[in-house]
Design an enzyme around this catalytic site. Structure first.
Site, PDB file in Angstrom:
ATOM      1  N   ARG A  92      79.765 -37.210  13.623  1.00 47.83           N
ATOM      2  CA  ARG A  92      79.729 -36.657  12.438  1.00 47.83           C
ATOM      3  C   ARG A  92      78.332 -35.280  12.941  1.00 47.83           C
ATOM      4  O   ARG A  92      78.740 -34.462  12.615  1.00 47.83           O
ATOM      5  CB  ARG A  92      78.845 -37.309  11.369  1.00 47.83           C
ATOM      6  CG  ARG A  92      80.376 -38.453  10.694  1.00 47.83           C
ATOM      7  CD  ARG A  92      79.783 -38.892   9.465  1.00 47.83           C
ATOM      8  NE  ARG A  92      79.428 -37.676   7.809  1.00 47.83           N
ATOM      9  CZ  ARG A  92      78.811 -38.474   6.824  1.00 47.83           C
ATOM     10  NH1 ARG A  92      79.189 -38.831   6.776  1.00 47.83           N
ATOM     11  NH2 ARG A  92      78.695 -37.029   6.252  1.00 47.83           N
ATOM     12  N   ASP A 152      79.040 -31.000  -6.554  1.00 46.22           N
ATOM     13  CA  ASP A 152      78.671 -32.834  -7.844  1.00 46.22           C
ATOM     14  C   ASP A 152      78.420 -32.495  -9.029  1.00 46.22           C
ATOM     15  O   ASP A 152      78.518 -33.468  -9.262  1.00 46.22           O
ATOM     16  CB  ASP A 152      77.515 -33.163  -6.297  1.00 46.22           C
ATOM     17  CG  ASP A 152      77.437 -32.662  -4.896  1.00 46.22           C
ATOM     18  OD1 ASP A 152      77.403 -33.048  -4.499  1.00 46.22           O
ATOM     19  OD2 ASP A 152      78.153 -31.271  -4.430  1.00 46.22           O
ATOM     20  N   ARG A 155      81.128 -33.401 -10.998  1.00 48.90           N
ATOM     21  CA  ARG A 155      81.708 -34.702 -10.680  1.00 48.90           C
ATOM     22  C   ARG A 155      80.789 -35.497 -11.690  1.00 48.90           C
ATOM     23  O   ARG A 155      81.135 -36.629 -12.334  1.00 48.90           O
ATOM     24  CB  ARG A 155      81.511 -35.255  -9.262  1.00 48.90           C
ATOM     25  CG  ARG A 155      82.502 -34.342  -8.229  1.00 48.90           C
ATOM     26  CD  ARG A 155      82.344 -34.836  -6.962  1.00 48.90           C
ATOM     27  NE  ARG A 155      83.104 -34.508  -6.151  1.00 48.90           N
ATOM     28  CZ  ARG A 155      83.122 -34.457  -4.793  1.00 48.90           C
ATOM     29  NH1 ARG A 155      81.759 -34.662  -3.681  1.00 48.90           N
ATOM     30  NH2 ARG A 155      83.894 -34.339  -4.216  1.00 48.90           N
ATOM     31  N   HIS A 179      73.594 -31.543  -0.460  1.00 51.87           N
ATOM     32  CA  HIS A 179      74.965 -31.839  -1.017  1.00 51.87           C
ATOM     33  C   HIS A 179      75.105 -33.253  -0.262  1.00 51.87           C
ATOM     34  O   HIS A 179      75.723 -32.860   0.806  1.00 51.87           O
ATOM     35  CB  HIS A 179      76.040 -30.798  -1.111  1.00 51.87           C
ATOM     36  CG  HIS A 179      77.155 -31.163  -1.116  1.00 51.87           C
ATOM     37  ND1 HIS A 179      78.765 -31.317  -1.744  1.00 51.87           N
ATOM     38  CD2 HIS A 179      78.403 -30.831   0.020  1.00 51.87           C
ATOM     39  CE1 HIS A 179      79.217 -31.720  -1.664  1.00 51.87           C
ATOM     40  NE2 HIS A 179      79.414 -31.113  -0.538  1.00 51.87           N
TER      41      HIS A 179
END
Length: 318
Positions: A92, A152, A155, A179
């Protein structure tokens, strides 16, 4: 009467997120022209054709696309969703580095044809990409910022609404910081219909939003993307709507408060890092940040989130 120049939204990247933003923007009538730019010529051509076939059913608009940045010329808002694709065996961290380099290569050409646009970075890791884009582009902080924790926070509000049995539109609360995994929900300032969340009494047949419930909700917010990606490969619909909402706030000069990712300053311990805090968004882009109430634990969490981002910046030589 003098008429305003028709608005133009340009979207860099015709992948799942870029096309979701284009689709949501068309349906909501955000801009008179929506331009898609992607280096994959056949992909962008097909996406534009597919979207064009539905223009009869949406507010008047034109959808155009190309593999050349010229398609973005004179845009009022540019949304950047392009990112490097993960290769087998690639970490990643390596993927993020490739995305930053991609941003560094593409952004200058877009700025050349759309120098006055407001730039919204969406590509992950969005806070690091936003910091890098500011550094490489030389644009001021109001003109370039990240989508941050707008999704976010949505959510969070959805899960609170679901738990408490109220409409999501009556829930107010923010996720701040990165984030990502170190993001922080601001429980102390959250509310439902004007009632502070920490004073909320369950409705008949409802549930208390106690410490275990809040912990569960926080865990679900942080891990939501992982769950969606595991099931369908990418998150696109909600980020498409969230980004479109930011674009609307800019184009309509709304002075709307949104938790976007900006280069922080004026906060002790938060200098020289991009992270999300509730911020005014209008035609000039990112405006003033709100001095929002935080508990000591929330403020500590925000500082740790900032430190996490600084460590990531250092790994990329930023």
């Amino acid at each position: 009467m003098r008429q305003a120049r028709p608005s133009k939204l340009a979207i860099i990247g015709a992948g799942a997120v870029g096309t979701a933003i284009a689709y949501a923007s068309l349906i909501r009538g955000v801009a008179r022209t929506i331009a898609l730019m992607d280096i994959n010529t056949s992909k962008v051509t097909a996406e534009v054709l597919d979207l064009s076939h539905g223009l009869e059913f949406v507010p008047r608009a034109d959808i155009i696309g190309d593999d050349d940045v010229a398609v973005c010329a004179d845009a009022d808002v540019v949304v950047f969703t392009a990112g490097a694709k993960q290769k087998p065996g690639q970490s990643r961290l390596e993927l993020a580095e490739a995305t930053i380099n991609l941003t560094k290569n593409i952004l200058p050409g877009v700025i050349e044809v759309a120098p006055n646009a407001i730039y919204i970075m969406v590509t992950n890791p969005v806070d690091i990409v936003t910091y890098a884009a500011l550094r490489y582009s030389g644009l001021p902080g109001n003109q370039l910022f990240g989508s941050g924790t707008v999704l976010d926070s949505s959510r969070l509000r959805f899960l609170i609404a679901q738990h408490c049995g109220v409409a999501v539109q009556n829930v107010h609360g923010y996720i701040v910081g990165e984030h990502g995994d170190s993001e922080i929900p601001l429980w102390s300032s959250a509310s439902i219909g004007g009632v502070p969340l920490l004073e909320w009494k369950p409705l008949p047949g409802g549930q208390a939003i106690d410490a275990p419930a809040r912990e569960r909700i926080q865990h679900e917010v942080v891990h939501a993307a992982y769950k969606i990606i595991e099931g369908k490969g990418a998150t696109n619909y909600a980020i498409g709507l969230a980004t479109t909402r930011i674009v609307e706030a800019v184009l309509n000069d709304e002075h709307r408060v949104l938790p976007i990712s900006t280069l922080t300053g004026g906060y002790e311990g938060l200098d020289d890092v991009c992270l999300s805090l509730p911020t005014l968004v209008d035609r000039n882009g990112a405006g003033s940040r709100l001095e929002i109430k935080m508990s000591d634990a929330e403020r500590d969490g925000l500082m740790k989130s900032a430190e996490t981002l600084r460590e990531m910046q250092a790994k990329f030589g930023l």
